[in-house]
Design a protein around this motif. Structure first.
Motif, mmCIF file in Angstrom:
data_model
loop_
_atom_site.group_PDB
_atom_site.id
_atom_site.type_symbol
_atom_site.label_atom_id
_atom_site.label_comp_id
_atom_site.label_asym_id
_atom_site.label_seq_id
_atom_site.Cartn_x
_atom_site.Cartn_y
_atom_site.Cartn_z
ATOM 1 N N CYS A 198 0.683 -1.300 0.005
ATOM 2 C CA CYS A 198 0.026 0.048 -0.030
ATOM 3 C C CYS A 198 0.773 1.357 -0.116
ATOM 4 O O CYS A 198 0.378 2.345 -0.191
ATOM 5 N N GLY A 199 2.122 1.372 0.127
ATOM 6 C CA GLY A 199 2.986 2.316 0.121
ATOM 7 C C GLY A 199 3.131 3.226 1.591
ATOM 8 O O GLY A 199 3.610 4.149 1.348
ATOM 9 N N GLU A 200 2.332 2.527 2.461
ATOM 10 C CA GLU A 200 2.418 3.514 3.925
ATOM 11 C C GLU A 200 3.394 3.362 4.657
ATOM 12 O O GLU A 200 4.237 2.366 4.428
ATOM 13 N N TRP A 201 4.199 4.325 5.339
ATOM 14 C CA TRP A 201 5.313 4.122 6.012
ATOM 15 C C TRP A 201 4.978 3.806 7.527
ATOM 16 O O TRP A 201 3.907 4.423 8.053
ATOM 17 N N ASN A 202 5.955 3.073 8.286
ATOM 18 C CA ASN A 202 5.725 2.891 9.549
ATOM 19 C C ASN A 202 4.534 2.331 9.968
ATOM 20 O O ASN A 202 4.085 2.509 11.165
ATOM 21 N N THR A 203 4.042 1.279 9.193
ATOM 22 C CA THR A 203 2.835 0.463 9.433
ATOM 23 C C THR A 203 2.969 -1.008 10.093
ATOM 24 O O THR A 203 1.937 -1.496 10.159
ATOM 25 N N PHE A 204 4.184 -1.544 9.961
ATOM 26 C CA PHE A 204 4.541 -2.904 10.289
ATOM 27 C C PHE A 204 4.368 -2.973 11.686
ATOM 28 O O PHE A 204 5.298 -2.405 12.317
ATOM 29 N N LYS A 205 3.664 -3.864 12.062
ATOM 30 C CA LYS A 205 3.494 -4.483 13.630
ATOM 31 C C LYS A 205 4.133 -5.804 13.705
ATOM 32 O O LYS A 205 3.693 -6.659 12.953
ATOM 33 N N GLU A 206 4.812 -6.184 14.719
ATOM 34 C CA GLU A 206 5.205 -7.423 14.946
ATOM 35 C C GLU A 206 4.198 -8.325 15.659
ATOM 36 O O GLU A 206 3.390 -8.031 16.706
ATOM 37 N N MET A 207 3.961 -9.410 15.002
ATOM 38 C CA MET A 207 2.992 -10.453 15.210
ATOM 39 C C MET A 207 3.691 -11.786 15.647
ATOM 40 O O MET A 207 4.358 -12.390 14.776
ATOM 41 N N THR A 208 3.283 -12.737 16.740
ATOM 42 C CA THR A 208 3.679 -13.997 16.889
ATOM 43 C C THR A 208 2.283 -14.742 16.457
ATOM 44 O O THR A 208 1.285 -14.693 17.169
ATOM 45 N N ILE A 209 2.721 -15.755 15.531
ATOM 46 C CA ILE A 209 1.605 -16.750 15.254
ATOM 47 C C ILE A 209 1.591 -18.246 15.635
ATOM 48 O O ILE A 209 2.757 -18.610 15.347
ATOM 49 N N ARG A 210 0.699 -18.746 16.190
ATOM 50 C CA ARG A 210 0.621 -20.213 16.632
ATOM 51 C C ARG A 210 0.080 -20.877 15.414
ATOM 52 O O ARG A 210 -1.007 -20.488 14.952
ATOM 53 N N PRO A 211 0.147 -22.077 15.306
ATOM 54 C CA PRO A 211 -0.587 -23.056 14.246
ATOM 55 C C PRO A 211 -2.004 -23.023 14.754
ATOM 56 O O PRO A 211 -2.251 -23.370 16.016
ATOM 57 N N ALA A 212 -2.888 -22.785 14.293
ATOM 58 C CA ALA A 212 -4.312 -22.845 14.502
ATOM 59 C C ALA A 212 -4.997 -24.105 14.686
ATOM 60 O O ALA A 212 -4.479 -25.014 13.974
ATOM 61 N N LYS A 213 -5.577 -24.282 15.832
ATOM 62 C CA LYS A 213 -6.328 -25.414 15.928
ATOM 63 C C LYS A 213 -7.610 -25.798 15.311
ATOM 64 O O LYS A 213 -8.246 -24.815 15.277
ATOM 65 N N SER A 214 -7.985 -26.805 15.172
ATOM 66 C CA SER A 214 -9.130 -27.018 14.305
ATOM 67 C C SER A 214 -10.305 -26.675 15.432
ATOM 68 O O SER A 214 -10.179 -27.120 16.496
ATOM 69 N N SER A 215 -11.225 -26.066 15.137
ATOM 70 C CA SER A 215 -12.299 -25.559 15.948
ATOM 71 C C SER A 215 -13.481 -25.879 15.254
ATOM 72 O O SER A 215 -13.964 -25.433 14.656
ATOM 73 N N PRO A 216 -14.296 -26.903 16.205
ATOM 74 C CA PRO A 216 -15.691 -27.319 15.546
ATOM 75 C C PRO A 216 -16.724 -26.421 15.487
ATOM 76 O O PRO A 216 -17.884 -26.308 15.126
ATOM 77 N N ALA A 217 -16.437 -25.243 16.274
ATOM 78 C CA ALA A 217 -17.298 -24.010 16.573
ATOM 79 C C ALA A 217 -17.742 -23.352 15.558
ATOM 80 O O ALA A 217 -18.887 -23.092 15.124
ATOM 81 N N TRP A 218 -16.766 -23.225 14.671
ATOM 82 C CA TRP A 218 -16.877 -22.297 13.389
ATOM 83 C C TRP A 218 -16.440 -22.996 12.149
ATOM 84 O O TRP A 218 -16.091 -22.369 10.905
ATOM 85 N N SER A 219 -16.211 -24.418 12.085
ATOM 86 C CA SER A 219 -16.051 -25.190 11.073
ATOM 87 C C SER A 219 -16.903 -25.470 9.968
ATOM 88 O O SER A 219 -16.533 -25.524 8.756
ATOM 89 N N GLY A 220 -18.181 -24.709 10.316
ATOM 90 C CA GLY A 220 -19.265 -24.819 9.258
ATOM 91 C C GLY A 220 -19.793 -26.188 9.000
ATOM 92 O O GLY A 220 -19.584 -27.208 9.423
ATOM 93 N N THR A 221 -20.918 -26.137 8.062
ATOM 94 C CA THR A 221 -21.560 -27.267 7.870
ATOM 95 C C THR A 221 -21.708 -27.730 6.335
ATOM 96 O O THR A 221 -22.178 -28.633 5.741
#
Length: 461
Positions: free
Chosen positions: A27-50
């Motif tokens: 997007c060309g914006e300056w100083n917009t990057f934020k550090e994030m730590t991502i863990r492997p997502a667990k399968s969740s039956p609550a919103w897995s859909g039908t």
């Protein structure tokens, strides 16, 4: 097993990078990057859909193109902005400043939907706070058979909210607000870029697979944009902006993005102690009721979406107290005001270089209709020469750089609105007269004008 990883996410567009960068390549914006730590997502039956695990291609000719019936929100203004009602399975985002009335608008709307089962999930208020506000807004009682009842849940975990949706089977889901929601498996606090993106993706999947509309409340930043990644606005189907000035009683609901309707519509509400009241005829509220004619006031017939209404344009011109003259506009584009002042000086001959010019659109509105150009010039000149414009005269017309008055759209609706409110004369571009049936507008004088100096002669003699 997958390991945790650290990525840098752009707050403006959601672009991910393995390392920090000063400027986002997307997007060309300056100083917009934020550090994030991502863990492997667990399968969740609550919103897995039908839905099925595999999506198969289908011929376009085999797709059912019948339009689904929209949900009537029992609010004419909200239905207009949504494009005729709420589409089943749509995801709608409503943003606005703190305290502007977003939660009040949604709560009073769903209180009127007595025929539908609604789940209101709040991450900001308790059940008692919502109950107190609901009692203030109305005395709604749930249906005896349980259908059409309003259910409350104070929860910030998306998985738990969608589990309740699976058990309750609501016909409408309210999320207040998306910045307080979180998804398990994402190592970041609620309101972060990753949490907002994952929460919105989960709600989108639930809405599309179950054909349940979801209304989401979103915060805004100090610049006025929706807080969070820009991908949030891309995910949802409709983005509504609820805006207004705290010093005015009026609130404006605008459609910024709408996949099911026009983005030029707006709804007007009046803030009262008992809630928000839809304004059916905004023209009568936006015009001052004072009988004394004052200089610097001009009435224009504007159109927002398909609705015409008359707006009072106020201008004040005074000698510059300091060396540099000031130019200020409230509710109007300042750059366009400077252009119109240049036209007024170059083509008409009025010198405003050493004078302060202040412009205000009454009622706290922000209007982008170019048909206001003629009224802006007339109000500025009226204040400059300290001569009032006849209060029974209104006008509309776009002003070009050479001083010509260009035609505007939907001239019949503008004239009809002025005639309905009792105006006796209206100035219109002369090119709009072609093909116009003047017999339909009896009781109002239609004056065609082709140039700015001609319009000013008609107004001031």
């Amino acid at each position: 097993m997958a390991k945790e990883k650290t990525v840098y996410v752009c707050a403006g567009c959601g672009h991910e990078s393995p390392k920090w960068q000063g400027r986002c390549p997307a997007c060309g914006e300056w100083n917009t990057f934020k550090e994030m730590t991502i863990r492997p997502a667990k399968s969740s039956p609550a919103w897995s859909g039908t839905g099925s695990a595999e999506a198969k291609p289908i011929l376009l000719s085999n797709v059912n193109a019948e339009e689904e019936p929209r949900i009537d929100m029992h609010d004419a203004e909200l239905n207009r902005v949504l494009g005729g009602g709420l589409v089943p399975g749509s995801l709608v985002l409503i943003g606005g400043e703190p305290g502007i009335g977003k939660s009040t608008l949604l709560l009073q709307t769903i209180l009127g939907l007595s025929e539908r089962r609604v789940l209101y999930a709040s991450g900001e208020e308790s059940e008692r706070q919502i109950k107190l506000r609901a009692d203030r807004l109305s005395k709604r009682q749930p249906a005896p058979n349980g259908d059409g009842s309003l259910y409350l849940i104070c929860e910030t975990r998306i998985e738990q909210i969608l589990t309740h949706c699976k058990n309750l089977q609501p016909e409408l889901l309210i999320i207040d607000s998306i910045q307080t929601m979180s998804v398990e498996g994402v190592e970041s606090s609620p309101g972060s870029i990753t949490q907002i993106r994952e929460s919105a993706a989960a709600l989108l999947k639930f809405a599309k697979e179950n054909a349940v509309p979801v209304l989401i409340v979103g915060h805004i930043t100090k610049e006025g944009s929706i807080a969070g990644p820009k991908v949030l606005e891309h995910i949802v189907d409709t983005v509504l902006q609820f805006e207004g000035d705290r010093h005015y009683f009026y609130r404006i609901l605008r459609s910024i993005k709408n996949r099911f309707g026009s983005t030029s519509e707006l709804g007007i509400y009046e803030m009262r102690a008992e809630g928000l009241r839809p304004v059916d005829n905004p023209s009568e509220l936006l015009l001052s009721q004072q009988k004394q004619e004052l200089s610097g006031i001009a009435i224009t017939a504007a159109i927002e979406g398909v609705r015409p209404f008359l707006i009072e344009t106020q201008a004040l011109v005074s000698s510059a107290a300091y060396g540099t003259p000031q130019r200020s506009a409230t509710g109007f584009d300042l750059r366009r005001l400077n252009m119109l002042l240049a036209v007024l000086e170059k083509r008409v001959g009025f010198k405003l270089m050493q004078k302060d010019v202040f412009l205000n659109i009454a009622g706290g509105l922000r209007v982008a209709d170019t048909a206001m150009d003629l009224a802006v010039i007339a109000a500025v000149l009226s204040s400059n020469v300290d001569t009032a414009i006849d209060s029974t005269t209104c006008m509309c017309g776009e002003v070009g750089l050479s001083g010509e008055i260009r035609p505007v759209s939907r001239i019949e609706q503008r004239i009809a609105e002025a005639q309905k409110l009792g105006f006796q004369r209206i100035l219109v571009p002369e090119n709009n007269i072609k093909g116009l049936n003047l017999k339909l507008f009896r009781g109002i004088e239609i004056t065609p004008v082709g140039r700015v100096e001609q319009a000013l002669r008609e107004l001031f003699g």
